[in-house]
Design a protein around this motif. Structure first.
Motif, PDB file in Angstrom:
ATOM      1  N   THR A  60     -39.910  33.974  38.992  1.00 19.97           N
ATOM      2  CA  THR A  60     -39.812  34.845  37.826  1.00 19.97           C
ATOM      3  C   THR A  60     -40.973  35.832  37.795  1.00 19.97           C
ATOM      4  O   THR A  60     -40.807  37.019  37.544  1.00 19.97           O
ATOM      5  CB  THR A  60     -39.819  34.009  36.538  1.00 19.97           C
ATOM      6  N   ARG A  61     -42.175  35.299  38.103  1.00 17.15           N
ATOM      7  CA  ARG A  61     -43.350  36.164  38.045  1.00 17.15           C
ATOM      8  C   ARG A  61     -43.219  37.294  39.050  1.00 17.15           C
ATOM      9  O   ARG A  61     -43.463  38.457  38.748  1.00 17.15           O
ATOM     10  CB  ARG A  61     -44.629  35.359  38.288  1.00 17.15           C
ATOM     11  N   ASP A  97     -46.164  37.460  34.055  1.00 18.70           N
ATOM     12  CA  ASP A  97     -45.724  36.219  33.444  1.00 18.70           C
ATOM     13  C   ASP A  97     -44.975  36.585  32.190  1.00 18.70           C
ATOM     14  O   ASP A  97     -45.423  37.436  31.424  1.00 18.70           O
ATOM     15  CB  ASP A  97     -46.932  35.333  33.103  1.00 18.70           C
ATOM     16  N   ARG A 140     -40.889  29.270  38.253  1.00 14.05           N
ATOM     17  CA  ARG A 140     -41.873  30.068  37.535  1.00 14.05           C
ATOM     18  C   ARG A 140     -42.449  31.195  38.410  1.00 14.05           C
ATOM     19  O   ARG A 140     -42.504  32.347  37.988  1.00 14.05           O
ATOM     20  CB  ARG A 140     -42.994  29.160  37.044  1.00 14.05           C
ATOM     21  N   SER A 141     -42.790  30.851  39.653  1.00 14.68           N
ATOM     22  CA  SER A 141     -43.405  31.875  40.493  1.00 14.68           C
ATOM     23  C   SER A 141     -42.369  32.931  40.881  1.00 14.68           C
ATOM     24  O   SER A 141     -42.690  34.114  41.006  1.00 14.68           O
ATOM     25  CB  SER A 141     -44.042  31.252  41.726  1.00 14.68           C
TER      26      SER A 141
END
Lengths: 329, 343, 496
Positions: free
Chosen positions: C237-238, C244, C234-235
């Protein structure tokens, strides 16, 4: 098995066999040592030139200037020997011709490797430049009285014999040069890194560049080598014909040479081609040229046959590639 | 389009056609200065106008095939073969020198049909057989030449009606017929390339054959039409040669292949395909003719001329490749395109 | 880890292509024996960074030091000599040479060997293959091998050249989960030997566990750097996208929408087997799978570029002839290819022509082409898709990736297709354009088009599709409605 059947070599070998059988049926004297000697003799110059063109095709280029180059080399060398060193033996004269050829090949190499011009157009241009230069600035007179060294060479026979019916046959030592060229080229292509680099460039020029192959240098050397072979073929042609003709009909052998090489399975795209295939191709072309007459087919059909052979030699792998692509996709 | 004057000149000269126009004027000026009393005469102008159309038309044939990234090296073979078809019809079927204009037109139609058939043969090999155009047309060229020899036994065919001379030697409204024919063909080709869907597709295909396939362009039909057009142009050139020589023979115009390729390349046609304009080819034809006829007057031999043509071809390539550098890399290295980033 | 010798140090490296800054003042360090993830979206500058490392390109500004020695102009030879080996996505192998020769070529070249040492070459090749633990026929021709084996040959070639730093460009896209495991095991061993590895990818979750550090690039700048433990999918991707991912999914599909396309039992040996699905008007259907799963072959088959052996495709109840792109296009199927540069665009031709080429037939006026009409039509579509092109007569190569993609889209939309197949619609497109392309897809669906999106970019599929088909080894193994799909679940299914 299917891959063996699909190869150009197999096809060409089959056609040669069929041709010989037809020849033997039409003329009982066809399958004889004298015929073989005639064919071998006729294949010497064509073979050396074809080996050179094979190397260019493997590297991914095409060369249509080799016969023109060969004529320049043979004429310049003969003229030089006749006027400057008439006593020169044939080995030095041959070396001289190869050097002249190599220099002319270097011109092709500089334009193609150095400046990155397309090989067809460059060699189409140099084909005329070589010939035009020779006939304008060097001479257009036929030399029929060859220097002694070259005459000696043409008389040196490797095999000599008499047939049962009393006819003579012979094979000149020049044939050894074809053998030598084939062995040397085989060694260069398959046993030296330079040769492998030629294959690598033909396979993928970008990959070759990325792995650090000096692409331009290799391309340049390819054309120098082809030039040297062309020079050698030229001087052998002159000494066998016992005449140095600046307007020699050898010029018209360019397409048969190319036909022999593509028949042998070399592709214009580069990276593929074998010496066996090329020699088979040369055999077929020589057989066709020599036998059409023997079989009573007029000479005029030769170019048609050679044209068809070029189309066949290129068409077969192209068709197979299409099929394979369609299958894989 | 509203750039400052200085860049505008340099941008103009960046176009091969503009450079070529300049070269043409220079060649004309040099030849005129070297031999003004012979070069700048109406006779010379007329003789030039009769000379160049035959190879200029062959150059148009090379142009259209080169636009697709191909080449047609069989044009001279086709030209001779078609001329022989026409002349055989005139001399064997028709009453030779007594044949009427109807027979002549019929023989022209037969030659054009033969040219189209020859071009179709090339097109099928290239479009459906997947053969590289260089080898396909080298091979077929040999076949066409061989057919021409086989049909004639290698001798020249003569004995045409007087009307056959018109195409090569006649005049309309004071203009040489061959020149008019070339003018019409050049204008026609230019119109086809710039104003028809076919012409646009030819150029797009030449620029990127793979993308053309993905854009649902009918590639096979396109290539067939291109090589048929090339074959028919060669047939017309063959008829003009036949008319001017008042005979047909299998080995006429041997040097024309080189000349035609030279003109196309000189005219700015990219041998890798995708770029080329008829204007450039016409300028190249004129340049070559000025040069050729000047060399004639300076009594330069045929051999030296061969040397000059070859050298010129290479020189032009050297100059033009600088503008094509980018394309050349792309074409030669199809795998070079980075998959991800496009910067 | 910091006590280890820095192998490569890049300081303030900047590179521009034709006025576009691909890399902007980037610092980058790799130490012996460490694995670094170089993350970034397509277009973020990672490929440029590799090219600089490999010496293929030269930086406009900045210094690259190898073993503490600064190199003003890196060359491929200098890079290879200091042990940098790049495994490009296309592997850069020689298709006409044998496995053994391909593996040993670089090493033999570097040693300055003049002659072919046949036995030596085979031994070296066999040894390196043993290190990787995969048996391959040494004399097989590389061009005949499947993709995954080609990659192995490429890795072995780097190992054979005694590489001290191996750069792997998207190493896992072509591998199954088992093969990825094997690869990671090899990487661990290499690291123990002091070999450094750089993974370059936009999907890094798989390699995070064997990596020490992560460096994230975005739009040519370094935007994040730190120990791998501090990053998760997730991080990453961010950091890569700069936000986000909050793209809304596709609008709900009208349940009464008629079926547009039916595919039945479509098979092609070695590519895909027994494919069957339907597509409704207004539906966006995702097809996902690893490289080599048959997703691209299937897409091409629907457009006629690949000839299936069996099966039927019907559009609006009428059968679409197979294996003919012209008739597929005529029936109303459009295809936007994966590799825009080689398959999609006519780079040297004008933007207008690139759009107009799809509609040449429609603008015929007798024998001639209605140029004005063609141009007007093309301009109209450029405006509708908001292509930012200052001069529509300029060559299309002057446009950015996102605008280029819209040019290809415009070409097909101008033909008013019923079905549009988009293969990797946002490959090589910057983040902003990506969202806009997704909006275009949604808009097309809203107008009743059937859209098929083929991609391995899972967030993209989740953002655009109503339904996602998962392909594994040529077969559709699952048909997942959007509401039941999660990125983790999809990733697991893909690698199975």
């Amino acid at each position: 098995m299917s891959s063996l059947l699909g190869r150009n070599e197999t096809l060409v070998a089959g056609v040669i066999l069929a041709f010989c059988m037809v020849g033997a049926l039409a003329d009982p004297g066809f399958l004889s040592i004298p015929t073989l000697m005639d064919l071998l003799r006729a294949g010497i110059v064509l073979g050396i030139l074809a080996v050179g063109v094979l190397v260019v095709l493997v590297s991914g280029g095409i060369d249509v200037s080799t016969t023109s180059l060969a004529i320049v080399a043979l004429y310049v060398t003969t003229l030089f020997v006749q006027n400057v060193t008439p006593e020169m033996g044939w080995p030095l004269a041959f070396l001289l011709a190869a050097v002249v050829g190599a220099l002319l090949g270097a011109i092709n190499g500089l334009l193609i490797a150095g400046l990155g011009l397309p090989t067809l157009i460059v060699t189409l241009g140099t084909l005329s430049v070589f010939r035009g230069f020779l006939l304008t600035f060097v001479g257009s007179r036929l030399i029929s009285n060859l220097p002694g060294g070259l005459r000696d060479f043409s008389r040196a026979m490797m095999i000599r014999g008499t047939n049962a019916d009393g006819s003579f046959y012979s094979l000149p030592w020049a044939f050894a040069f074809l053998v030598g060229v084939v062995v040397l080229t085989w060694f260069l292509l398959y046993r030296t890194m330079l040769g492998r680099q030629v294959f690598a460039i033909g396979g993928s020029m970008e990959s070759a560049r990325r792995i650090g192959i000096p692409v331009r240098r290799v391309q340049f050397l390819v054309f120098v080598y082809v030039g040297a072979l062309g020079g050698l073929a030229g001087i052998i042609h002159a000494s066998l014909a016992r005449v140095a003709n600046p307007q020699d009909l050898l010029l018209n052998q360019q397409l048969p040479v190319l036909a022999a090489v593509v028949l042998g399975g070399a592709r214009l795209e580069g990276g593929t081609g074998t010496l066996t295939g090329t020699l088979l191709g040369v055999s077929l072309i020589v057989l066709v040229s020599n036998s059409l007459i023997a079989l009573g087919i007029p000479n005029t059909f030769q170019s048609i046959v050679i044209g068809f052979l070029i189309l066949l030699g290129t068409g077969l792998p192209a068709w197979q590639a299409r099929r394979a692509q369609r299958r894989a996709a | 389009m509203t750039a400052a004057p200085a860049p505008r000149v340099s941008r103009l000269l960046a176009q091969p056609e503009a450079r070529l126009a300049l070269i043409m004027v220079l060649v004309f000026a040099v030849m005129a200065a070297l031999a003004p009393e012979r070069f700048l005469t109406p006779q010379n102008a007329t003789s030039m106008a009769f000379q160049f159309p035959e190879f200029a038309i062959l150059a148009l044939a090379i142009t259209i095939t080169m636009l697709t990234g191909g080449i047609d090296l069989s044009i001279v073979g086709i030209a001779n073969c078609c001329a022989i078809v026409a002349s055989l019809l005139l001399t064997r079927l028709a009453p030779g020198a007594e044949a009427g204009v109807g027979w002549l037109l019929l023989s022209y139609a037969a030659a054009l049909a033969a040219g189209a058939a020859a071009g179709l043969f090339n097109g099928v090999l290239i479009a459906f057989g997947g053969l590289p155009p260089i080898l396909a047309t080298l091979g077929s060229g040999l076949i066409f030449t061989g057919l021409a020899v086989a049909l004639t036994g290698g001798t020249a065919i003569m004995g045409f009606p007087a009307s056959a001379a018109w195409l090569g030697n006649g005049s309309v409204l004071g203009l040489p017929v061959p020149l008019v024919v070339f003018g019409l063909l050049a204008a026609g080709l230019s119109l086809v390339l710039s104003r028809t869907g076919f012409g646009l597709k030819v150029q797009m295909f030449g620029a990127n054959p793979l993308a053309a396939r993905y854009a649902a362009v009918d590639i096979e039909r396109l290539l067939l039409r291109v090589y048929v057009a090339s074959g028919m142009l060669a047939a017309i050139a063959g008829l003009i040669i036949m008319s001017r020589a008042n005979s047909a023979k299998a080995d006429y115009g041997q040097s024309y292949t080189l000349l035609a390729v030279l003109i196309a390349v000189l005219g700015g046609v990219n041998p890798y395909g995708g770029y080329g304009r008829v204007v450039g080819v016409v300028l190249a034809v004129l340049t070559m003719q000025f040069l050729s006829s000047g060399l004639n007057m300076l009594q330069v031999s045929n051999f030296a001329r061969e040397l000059i043509w070859g050298a010129l071809l290479i020189l032009v390539m050297v100059i033009n490749t600088r503008t094509w550098g980018f394309r050349r890399l792309r074409r030669r290295l199809p795998t070079a395109a980075p998959q991800g980033e496009t910067r | 880890m910091t006590d280890r010798q820095p192998l490569v140090v890049m300081t303030g490296v900047t590179k521009t292509y034709a006025g576009i800054t691909a890399l902007d003042d980037v610092d980058f360090v790799v130490r012996a024996g460490e694995a670094v993830c170089l993350a970034g979206e397509n277009g973020s500058g990672k490929s440029t960074l590799i090219k600089l490392l490999a010496g293929v390109e030269k930086p406009d500004r900045g210094v690259i030091s190898l073993d503490g020695v600064p190199h003003a102009a890196m060359t491929p030879t200098a890079a290879a000599a200091s042990g940098i080996a790049v495994i490009f996505q296309d592997f850069s192998l020689f298709p006409n040479l044998s496995v053994a020769e391909n593996i040993a070529f670089g090493a033999e070249l570097a040693e300055g060997a003049r002659f072919v040492r046949g036995r030596h070459v085979r031994e070296l090749a066999a040894r390196t293959l043993e290190r990787v633990g995969v048996p391959l026929d040494l004399s097989a021709t590389v061009g005949m091998l499947p993709v995954a084996q080609k990659q192995l040959v490429a890795i072995c070639r780097a190992l054979a050249s005694e590489a001290r730093l191996i750069v792997m460009d998207e190493p896992t896209t072509a591998l199954t989960e088992r093969e990825v495991r094997a690869l990671l095991a090899i990487i661990q061993r290499l690291k123990a030997d002091g070999v450094a590895v750089i993974f370059v990818s936009h999907k890094l979750a798989e390699v995070l566990e064997v990596s020490e550090r992560v460096v994230v690039l975005r739009n040519g700048r370094k935007v994040a750097e730190g120990p791998a433990a501090e990053f998760d999918a997730r991080s990453l991707t961010r950091h890569m996208t700069g936000r986000d991912l909050a793209e809304v999914g596709a609008a709900p599909l009208d349940p009464s929408a008629p079926v547009l396309l039916t595919v039945e039992r479509l098979s092609k040996a070695g590519a895909f087997a027994d494919i069957g699905f339907t597509l409704r008007a207004g539906e966006v259907l995702g097809i996902s799978g690893l490289l080599g799963s048959g997703r691209t072959a299937l897409a091409k088959a629907l457009f006629g570029l690949v000839v299936p052996e069996t099966g039927r495709v019907t559009l609006d109840g009428r059968e679409v002839p197979l294996g003919d792109p012209l008739r597929a296009a005529g029936a109303g199927i459009g295809y936007v290819p994966e590799d825009r540069l080689t398959e999609g665009l006519f780079l040297t031709q004008s933007i207008l022509r690139n759009v107009g080429v799809g509609r040449i037939e429609a603008h015929g006026r007798g024998p001639f082409l209605d140029m004005a009409g063609l141009v007007e039509d093309a301009r109209d579509w450029l405006a509708r898709l908001r292509v930012r092109a200052p001069d529509p007569e300029a060559p299309v190569r002057s446009l950015s990736g996102g605008n280029q993609q819209r040019v290809v889209l415009a070409r097909w939309l101008a033909r008013a297709p019923r079905i549009l197949i988009l293969n990797g619609p946002s490959v090589g497109v910057d983040v902003g354009s990506k969202a806009e392309i997704h909006a275009i897809i949604a808009d097309l669906a809203a107008h009743g088009l059937g859209v098929i999106v083929i991609s391995d970019d899972l967030p993209e599929l989740l953002a655009t599709c109503h339904r996602i088909l998962v392909m594994v080894e040529g077969r559709i193994v699952e048909d997942i409605p959007r509401m039941d799909a999660t990125e983790e679940g999809l990733a697991r299914r893909l690698a199975s």
